[in-house]
Scaffold this active site. Structure first.
Site, PDB file in Angstrom:
ATOM      1  N   GLU A 129      42.577  34.374  46.035  1.00  0.00           N
ATOM      2  CA  GLU A 129      42.588  35.739  45.234  1.00  0.00           C
ATOM      3  C   GLU A 129      43.981  35.686  44.437  1.00  0.00           C
ATOM      4  OE1 GLU A 129      41.699  40.428  45.929  1.00  0.00           O
ATOM      5  OE2 GLU A 129      42.480  39.238  47.542  1.00  0.00           O
ATOM      6  N   LYS A 203      34.996  42.414  41.875  1.00  0.00           N
ATOM      7  CA  LYS A 203      35.004  42.566  43.215  1.00  0.00           C
ATOM      8  C   LYS A 203      34.284  43.928  43.447  1.00  0.00           C
ATOM      9  CE  LYS A 203      38.764  43.112  46.869  1.00  0.00           C
ATOM     10  NZ  LYS A 203      40.152  43.234  46.967  1.00  0.00           N
ATOM     11  N   CYS A 244      37.916  38.940  48.888  1.00  0.00           N
ATOM     12  CA  CYS A 244      38.784  39.391  49.802  1.00  0.00           C
ATOM     13  C   CYS A 244      38.043  40.671  50.770  1.00  0.00           C
ATOM     14  CB  CYS A 244      39.889  39.977  49.292  1.00  0.00           C
ATOM     15  SG  CYS A 244      41.318  40.181  50.705  1.00  0.00           S
TER      16      CYS A 244
END
Length: 370
Positions: A129, A203, A244
């Site tokens: 990331e 995301k 994440c």
């Protein structure tokens, strides 16, 4: 022994569907041999213990009971069958890299890492990331790229496209700050082995947490949340993408599994508070619950950075086993994925056939609306 077993079987009828009682009672006249502890612990099969008429009846009961649980309705729409992958076995590379304030250096460094992984046999490469920028609000805006415009407006994706085509590898390009329509997104780009952009995952779950005395972070103050789950077919199989914090939400992983994913790839940067507690735990949970592979890639730990990453990039197998894992420092590891294990594990633990669609459902809104 005969009368004892008959009585036990009769008592079970109160735990079963009333429609099955007549079939169950017909089994009570079967004479069953005495069992020893060793025969039980050695997993003696029903065929060795019961006459064929008894096993046939028991299988009918089990089948009818399982059918009443409606496992196919536990996923709405119904789960897709696992597709045949283009490759059964291949090597994957995880590139856990250090990040600096020099963007050109970060891009060049990632390029070299991908080349090294490919030279060691990797057909799929995963980056971390925010691999092209420091993990700070100011850097996110300064380093953001217009991915859709491409070219000079997005030097990071230009590099990923060129390298994937030249080396004929699939690249899950970690994530980077993307600017689009006046907004910033935390975005992962997937490039196929011909250099084409196959998917772009923004995301979905933003990292907004407050652990008193430990860490407070509000990602939503900088980024806009994505709205689309991402499953992409590649030269190395069907892959579900997460970034994440996405890994914390089991519903997303379950959705990807129901869409036929072989592998889930999460690029990440867990911190020094949640990392030691949850990073490996979540990876193994997502792999075990969904009986597929999970790969993660973090940035390397740098105590001089404003945000210190936990590291420990990993590849986890469909039984929750750790296949490969880095330490906190910068590293490139190569590990083998064998998709034939997916069917083996699912045959051993047939979870898809045992779900209780009569009690719960996971609804894939995107597929349902189509």
């Amino acid at each position: 022994m005969k009368s004892t077993v008959s009585s036990s079987l009769l008592n079970l009828k109160y735990l079963l569907n009333p429609n099955l009682r007549r079939r169950l009672i017909s089994l009570t006249s079967v004479s069953i041999p005495k069992l020893s502890l060793s025969s039980i612990t050695n997993h003696t099969t029903l065929n060795n213990l019961f006459p064929s008429s008894a096993t046939s009846g028991l299988r009918t009961i089990c089948s009818s009971t399982a059918s009443s649980f409606k496992p196919e309705q536990a996923r709405v729409p119904s789960a897709l069958p696992l597709p045949a992958p283009p490759l059964t076995k291949f090597n994957m590379g995880l590139c856990q890299l250090s990040v600096t304030t020099d963007k050109k250096r970060n891009i060049s460094h990632a390029k070299s890492a991908i080349e090294e992984a490919a030279s060691k046999g990797a057909k799929l490469v995963l980056l971390s990331e925010m691999w092209n920028t420091p993990y700070t609000k100011g850097s996110f805006r300064a380093f953001a790229e217009d991915i859709d415009a491409g070219g000079d407006a997005s030097p990071s994706t230009a590099m990923l496209s060129e390298v994937s085509k030249r080396l004929q590898v699939t690249i899950i390009g970690g994530s980077m700050p993307e600017k689009s329509g006046g907004r910033l997104y935390n975005t992962c780009c997937v490039f196929g082995s011909h250099g084409e952009l196959k998917a772009k995952h923004r995301k979905i779950h933003l990292f907004d947490i407050d652990i008193p005395g430990k860490i407070t972070y509000k990602e939503s103050r900088t980024f806009t949340a994505g709205e689309t789950p991402t499953v992409v077919d590649t030269d190395v199989g069907r892959i579900g993408i997460g970034i994440c914090y996405d890994i914390r939400f089991q519903e997303l992983a379950m959705m990807y599994a129901a869409r036929g994913a072989h592998l889930l790839c999460y690029t990440g940067a867990f911190n020094m508070t949640t990392g030691p507690l949850h990073w490996e735990l979540l990876q193994r949970a997502r792999a075990t619950d969904n009986q597929l592979y999970v790969a993660t890639c973090s940035s390397a730990r740098d105590y001089g950075s404003c945000y210190v990453a936990w590291g420990h990039s990993s590849l986890v197998g469909p039984f929750g086993e750790i296949i490969a894992k880095t330490e906190p420092e910068e590293a490139i590891i190569i590990a083998e994925i064998d998709y034939s294990l997916l069917e083996q594990r699912r045959s051993s633990l047939p979870l898809n056939k045992q779900r209780r669609g009569d009690l719960y459902q996971l609804v894939d809104i995107q597929r349902l609306n189509k």
